[in-house]
Design a protein around this motif. Sequence first.
Motif, PDB file in Angstrom:
ATOM      1  N   ARG A   1      51.871   0.401  21.236  1.00 32.32           N
ATOM      2  CA  ARG A   1      50.875   1.011  22.107  1.00 32.32           C
ATOM      3  C   ARG A   1      51.362   2.419  22.466  1.00 32.32           C
ATOM      4  NH1 ARG A   1      50.411  -1.956  27.278  1.00 32.32           N
ATOM      5  NH2 ARG A   1      48.419  -0.870  27.568  1.00 32.32           N
ATOM      6  N   PHE A   2      50.406   3.318  22.703  1.00 31.43           N
ATOM      7  CA  PHE A   2      50.803   4.694  22.992  1.00 31.43           C
ATOM      8  C   PHE A   2      50.029   5.309  24.155  1.00 31.43           C
ATOM      9  CE2 PHE A   2      47.753   4.509  19.509  1.00 31.43           C
ATOM     10  CZ  PHE A   2      46.739   5.372  19.912  1.00 31.43           C
ATOM     11  N   VAL A   3      49.220   4.491  24.841  1.00 33.52           N
ATOM     12  CA  VAL A   3      48.389   5.036  25.914  1.00 33.52           C
ATOM     13  C   VAL A   3      47.841   3.874  26.738  1.00 33.52           C
ATOM     14  CG1 VAL A   3      46.192   4.971  24.637  1.00 33.52           C
ATOM     15  CG2 VAL A   3      46.540   6.755  26.372  1.00 33.52           C
ATOM     16  N   ASN A   4      47.466   4.168  27.975  1.00 34.06           N
ATOM     17  CA  ASN A   4      46.650   3.245  28.762  1.00 34.06           C
ATOM     18  C   ASN A   4      45.252   3.254  28.156  1.00 34.06           C
ATOM     19  OD1 ASN A   4      44.983   1.990  30.624  1.00 34.06           O
ATOM     20  ND2 ASN A   4      45.318   3.492  32.257  1.00 34.06           N
ATOM     21  N   GLU A   5      44.887   2.182  27.487  1.00 34.41           N
ATOM     22  CA  GLU A   5      43.627   2.160  26.741  1.00 34.41           C
ATOM     23  C   GLU A   5      42.400   2.274  27.633  1.00 34.41           C
ATOM     24  OE1 GLU A   5      46.449  -0.663  24.384  1.00 34.41           O
ATOM     25  OE2 GLU A   5      46.056  -0.125  26.497  1.00 34.41           O
ATOM     26  N   ALA A   6      42.541   2.039  28.940  1.00 37.93           N
ATOM     27  CA  ALA A   6      41.410   2.098  29.856  1.00 37.93           C
ATOM     28  C   ALA A   6      41.287   3.447  30.556  1.00 37.93           C
ATOM     29  CB  ALA A   6      41.526   0.991  30.909  1.00 37.93           C
ATOM     30  N   THR A   7      42.169   4.390  30.240  1.00 37.22           N
ATOM     31  CA  THR A   7      42.050   5.697  30.869  1.00 37.22           C
ATOM     32  C   THR A   7      40.786   6.391  30.376  1.00 37.22           C
ATOM     33  OG1 THR A   7      43.350   7.637  31.508  1.00 37.22           O
ATOM     34  CG2 THR A   7      43.264   7.118  29.157  1.00 37.22           C
ATOM     35  N   ASN A   8      40.376   7.455  31.047  1.00 34.90           N
ATOM     36  CA  ASN A   8      39.130   8.103  30.641  1.00 34.90           C
ATOM     37  C   ASN A   8      39.223   8.600  29.200  1.00 34.90           C
ATOM     38  OD1 ASN A   8      39.378  11.291  30.533  1.00 34.90           O
ATOM     39  ND2 ASN A   8      40.685  10.609  32.221  1.00 34.90           N
ATOM     40  N   TYR A   9      38.083   8.551  28.521  1.00 32.91           N
ATOM     41  CA  TYR A   9      38.072   8.767  27.072  1.00 32.91           C
ATOM     42  C   TYR A   9      38.541  10.158  26.666  1.00 32.91           C
ATOM     43  CZ  TYR A   9      33.327  10.158  28.599  1.00 32.91           C
ATOM     44  OH  TYR A   9      32.256  10.692  29.276  1.00 32.91           O
ATOM     45  N   HIS A  10      38.300  11.158  27.497  1.00 33.98           N
ATOM     46  CA  HIS A  10      38.693  12.516  27.140  1.00 33.98           C
ATOM     47  C   HIS A  10      40.215  12.650  27.088  1.00 33.98           C
ATOM     48  CE1 HIS A  10      38.308  16.894  26.892  1.00 33.98           C
ATOM     49  NE2 HIS A  10      39.237  16.981  27.822  1.00 33.98           N
ATOM     50  N   ASP A  11      40.882  12.166  28.131  1.00 33.74           N
ATOM     51  CA  ASP A  11      42.338  12.256  28.156  1.00 33.74           C
ATOM     52  C   ASP A  11      42.974  11.334  27.119  1.00 33.74           C
ATOM     53  OD1 ASP A  11      42.253  14.154  30.134  1.00 33.74           O
ATOM     54  OD2 ASP A  11      42.558  12.738  31.777  1.00 33.74           O
ATOM     55  N   LEU A  12      42.383  10.166  26.905  1.00 34.77           N
ATOM     56  CA  LEU A  12      42.902   9.258  25.875  1.00 34.77           C
ATOM     57  C   LEU A  12      42.865   9.934  24.506  1.00 34.77           C
ATOM     58  CD1 LEU A  12      42.047   5.483  25.570  1.00 34.77           C
ATOM     59  CD2 LEU A  12      42.143   6.927  23.552  1.00 34.77           C
ATOM     60  N   ASN A  13      41.789  10.656  24.244  1.00 38.19           N
ATOM     61  CA  ASN A  13      41.619  11.270  22.930  1.00 38.19           C
ATOM     62  C   ASN A  13      42.718  12.280  22.608  1.00 38.19           C
ATOM     63  OD1 ASN A  13      39.518  11.238  20.717  1.00 38.19           O
ATOM     64  ND2 ASN A  13      39.665  13.441  21.051  1.00 38.19           N
TER      65      ASN A  13
END
Length: 539
Positions: A335-347
């Motif tokens: 895993r490399f991110v909080n998958e539930a964070t807002n889509y813009h920052d996740l991207n």
Amino acid sequence: MITTPLADLRDHYDVTVIGSGAAGLVAAARAADAGLSVLVLEKTARLGGTSAAGGGVMWAPCNPLMEKAGYPDSGEAAARYLRAVTEDRMTDAEIDWYVTTSAAAVRYLDERTEVRLTPLARPDYHPDRAGAATGRGLDNDPFDPAPHPGLAEALRPPTYFPLISMNERDALQGAPVDPELLAERRRSGVRTMGGALVGRLVVTVLGRGVTLAASARVTGLERGDAGWTVTVGDDTARLTAGRVVLASGGFEWNPRLRDAYLPFPVTPISPPGNEGDGLLLGLTAGAAVGDMTAVWGVPVITAPTQRYDGRPSGRMGNVELTLPGSVTVNAQGRRFVNEATNYHDLNRVFGNADPRGDRRANTPAWLVFDRSYLDKYAVAGSTPGLPEEWMVTADSPAGLARACGIDPAGLERTLQRFNADARNGVDTEFGRGSSEQDRHLGDPANTPNPCLAPVEKAPFYAVRVHAGVLGTAGGLRTDLDGRVLDGHGQPIEGLYAAGNCSATVFHDAYPGGGATLGSAITRGFAVGEHLAATVPVTA
């Protein structure tokens, strides 16, 4: 008739708007209020651009509809929040302008146009930052074009979004949409989300005498003594305009511009006509640019059946990544991110460099889930309980990893830790489900954490997740009135820009759902205000 044939256009208009999305239509409406003759030229055969194809939400803090709906806010809180989320990249003048002008735009839309907006009970995307609030995103009520003959056919069709409003979608809390409601809306031609916004704006501008022309790609823009000469197609039509508003969308479908400006590969899910036409016209006129590496980012799942305007497309995957019973991993199985964070920052995280070489650390990436997840939730439009042919499947995590090219041991270690955390309801690695924003798109029936459940029931499944864009966010530099600036910071006489062909006011930040349209409508309104106040009526 909704649109006017090119052969029937006049020789001169006070204002010509290039692009028929929300930014251009709002500018056109406000300019027409002042009695100016206004022409809107749309490159494609249907009206609405990216606005008509999207979710239609506008982010506007401290707007008058929030108070009526019981959502408290203040200009001071909004300013603190914007200062925090943009990390001081927005100047105080830009912040004051956005807070004031977006609220004025909402008031104008509510009181003087056909647009009908309702606040959403959604938190800002950074609820831990000072000044964050709920209710700043505005949804569009469903719109029936039937009383306006020809309008339904003139509007750009929706992409994959169901024919429900965002408020209706939120009320379902993950439950399926009533199929009878969808069938009835399809039969009657009702539009929701961005289609509802554009439909009502088209009715508004037609009522003000604005001329609309489709299949009207602008290929030339030259400044002369009489204003601007605008060439359409291969000299199919040529006309003059006292003022020109560039509102033609981003450049995400132009491979040459993507390669030149964007820091990593992206998959666009906007209308394919967004090829940077307005940007290129502005550059030819001597415009400066800003924030050219910025995008309105979103993780995308590209099912092979997903097409739009005849081109391969995809769907936003942020809901699938958020729901419990899944993880998103890279080729190392991590895993490399909080998958539930807002889509813009996740991207953004897809673009992280791999320190071991010249590759991207998190590209390719996969959404990994199990049978329990598949039985409950749709994946890129699939039917819950029915696996699709394009899903990779295996009886074990190691087998799934080998089929995808993921490190098997890495995926097994990830699932061991994740499943233990999911049973306790606490993501010790990335904090998934720990904030109000995370939990908003989770499954409220899944406790104690609506975003966490073990991935353990065979068979196991995986689909590729890509860095995607709703549109590019960099473009022509403007002042606060939307006037395009040259390389010396001076306005180019008679040239304006709004929407995704102009540089984002948020400077690559994403304060909340609807920031894309919030930026577009606010600048489009500012352009219209300036035109109404300064341009003499001549045509």
